[in-house]
Write a protein that holds these residues in place. Structure first.
Motif, PDB file in Angstrom:
ATOM      1  N   GLY A  25       0.822  -1.210   0.000  1.00  0.00           N
ATOM      2  CA  GLY A  25       0.000   0.000   0.000  1.00  0.00           C
ATOM      3  C   GLY A  25       0.851   1.252   0.000  1.00  0.00           C
ATOM      4  N   GLY A  26       1.931   1.221   0.774  1.00  0.00           N
ATOM      5  CA  GLY A  26       2.818   2.375   0.819  1.00  0.00           C
ATOM      6  C   GLY A  26       3.485   2.630  -0.522  1.00  0.00           C
TER       7      GLY A  26
ATOM      8  N   LEU B  59       2.259   1.801  -3.478  1.00  0.00           N
ATOM      9  CA  LEU B  59       1.238   2.340  -4.370  1.00  0.00           C
ATOM     10  C   LEU B  59       0.999   3.818  -4.098  1.00  0.00           C
ATOM     11  CD1 LEU B  59      -1.268  -0.644  -4.378  1.00  0.00           C
ATOM     12  CD2 LEU B  59      -0.090   0.279  -6.385  1.00  0.00           C
ATOM     13  N   LYS B  60       1.009   4.181  -2.842  1.00  0.00           N
ATOM     14  CA  LYS B  60       0.823   5.596  -2.489  1.00  0.00           C
ATOM     15  C   LYS B  60       1.986   6.437  -3.012  1.00  0.00           C
ATOM     16  CE  LYS B  60      -0.106   8.668   1.427  1.00  0.00           C
ATOM     17  NZ  LYS B  60      -0.317   8.731   2.899  1.00  0.00           N
ATOM     18  N   GLU B  61       3.200   5.894  -2.904  1.00  0.00           N
ATOM     19  CA  GLU B  61       4.372   6.613  -3.434  1.00  0.00           C
ATOM     20  C   GLU B  61       4.230   6.845  -4.936  1.00  0.00           C
ATOM     21  OE1 GLU B  61       8.048   4.737  -2.563  1.00  0.00           O
ATOM     22  OE2 GLU B  61       7.706   4.700  -0.383  1.00  0.00           O
TER      23      GLU B  61
ATOM     24  N   ARG C 191       1.477   6.907  -6.676  1.00  0.00           N
ATOM     25  CA  ARG C 191       0.390   7.857  -6.921  1.00  0.00           C
ATOM     26  C   ARG C 191       0.879   9.284  -6.710  1.00  0.00           C
ATOM     27  NH1 ARG C 191      -3.098  10.345  -3.731  1.00  0.00           N
ATOM     28  NH2 ARG C 191      -2.686   9.043  -1.894  1.00  0.00           N
TER      29      ARG C 191
ATOM     30  N   GLN D 213      -6.340  10.393  -4.696  1.00  0.00           N
ATOM     31  CA  GLN D 213      -6.966   9.082  -4.577  1.00  0.00           C
ATOM     32  C   GLN D 213      -8.214   8.999  -5.446  1.00  0.00           C
ATOM     33  OE1 GLN D 213      -7.671   8.378  -0.393  1.00  0.00           O
ATOM     34  NE2 GLN D 213      -5.700   7.337  -0.130  1.00  0.00           N
TER      35      GLN D 213
ATOM     36  N   SER E  16      -8.094   3.897  -0.454  1.00  0.00           N
ATOM     37  CA  SER E  16      -7.525   4.400   0.798  1.00  0.00           C
ATOM     38  C   SER E  16      -7.176   3.245   1.732  1.00  0.00           C
ATOM     39  CB  SER E  16      -8.517   5.347   1.475  1.00  0.00           C
ATOM     40  OG  SER E  16      -8.038   5.757   2.746  1.00  0.00           O
TER      41      SER E  16
ATOM     42  N   GLU F 173      -3.982   1.561   0.481  1.00  0.00           N
ATOM     43  CA  GLU F 173      -2.768   2.332   0.730  1.00  0.00           C
ATOM     44  C   GLU F 173      -2.357   2.313   2.199  1.00  0.00           C
ATOM     45  OE1 GLU F 173      -2.905   5.603  -2.923  1.00  0.00           O
ATOM     46  OE2 GLU F 173      -3.233   6.264  -0.860  1.00  0.00           O
ATOM     47  N   THR F 174      -3.322   2.224   3.103  1.00  0.00           N
ATOM     48  CA  THR F 174      -2.999   2.218   4.536  1.00  0.00           C
ATOM     49  C   THR F 174      -2.778   0.806   5.079  1.00  0.00           C
ATOM     50  OG1 THR F 174      -5.360   2.209   5.100  1.00  0.00           O
ATOM     51  CG2 THR F 174      -4.250   4.353   4.958  1.00  0.00           C
TER      52      THR F 174
END
Length: 264
Positions: A11-12, A14-16, A18, A25, A40, A43-44
């Motif tokens: 998730g982290g 993917l957030k990076e 993005r 999001q 969400s 990502e968490t």
């Protein structure tokens, strides 16, 4: 416990990606056809993404194949994109295409590089670019950007060094930012430390593209370059190969390289 760490890491990552693509999001969820709430949770680490979800999000984020494999591993899945060395028997068709392109481009220079700008193959025309380069810089593995900008490389022969340097550094900076590759970031810092200056705003009529203007035997040769990649690659190595070809930017250069005059 291990599964939780993997899910959080996926998730982290993917957030990076993005953030690197400057998408919210909501924007990514609309592209991927999932709810912003579910994204969400992914990502968490509150929700584990399925294999297809990881691949769909990676596709929407235009994540390089190498990093898509990393995302899959972080989420607990096996990689789906092979990574074969270029000398593997299964890569024969790729090598054949590369060699045909390079040979067909002679007498003009052309090179093939990998994602780190390491030279993979070159045609005979490249010898013209490498005249006077310190042999130490040509000892494998050869980094073509280092050769191009190093004070003991091509730099002393480049008539528009500040302009060409700014072009290459900008290109490398974009690539490093887009891929998130720490190695490219380090290469950028190294090359930026070489002598050179900001070329400033263009004077007179700006060129259509930045040329490579090379001093050779009392004359100045001028080249424009094009870049080609393999379409729809499914192998990591193939996806990272780049063919850069240099074409004469004027008739004088074409004649100097023994090519016919450009038709009017």
């Amino acid at each position: 416990m291990t599964g939780t760490v993997e899910r959080t890491e996926a998730g982290g990552l993917l957030k990076e990606w993005r953030g690197r693509r400057r998408l919210s999001q909501l924007e990514l969820s609309l592209r991927a056809g999932v709810s912003a709430r579910h994204l969400s949770f992914v990502e968490t680490g509150r929700s584990r993404p399925g294999r297809d979800m990881v691949l769909r999000l990676a596709e929407c984020l235009d994540v390089p194949l190498r990093e898509r494999n990393r995302l899959l591993l972080a989420a607990g899945y096996a990689p789906v994109f092979a990574e074969r060395p270029l000398d593997d028997a299964e890569m024969d068709p790729v090598r054949e295409v590369v060699r045909r392109v390079l040979a067909g481009h002679d007498p003009y220079p052309a090179v093939v590089v990998d994602r780190d700008w390491t030279l993979v193959e070159a045609n005979t025309g490249v010898a013209l670019l490498l005249e006077g380069v310190d042999p130490d810089l040509l000892a494998p593995p050869v980094n073509v950007l280092r050769v191009g900008l190093h004070p003991r490389g091509m730099a002393p022969a480049v008539a528009n060094l500040d302009q060409w340097r700014a072009h290459l550094l900008h290109r490398l900076r974009l690539q490093a930012d887009w891929t998130g590759d720490a190695g490219l970031d380090g290469l950028y810092r190294e090359l930026a430390s070489y002598p050179g200056a900001d070329p400033g705003p263009p004077r007179g009529t700006p060129p259509l593209a930045v040329p490579l203007r090379l001093r050779r035997n009392g004359a100045e040769l001028s080249f424009l370059s094009t870049v080609a990649t393999f379409g729809t690659p499914l192998d990591v190595t193939v996806s990272e190969l780049v063919i850069e070809s240099f074409f004469p930017a004027d008739d004088a250069t074409a004649r100097a390289l023994g090519a016919p005059r450009t038709p009017a």
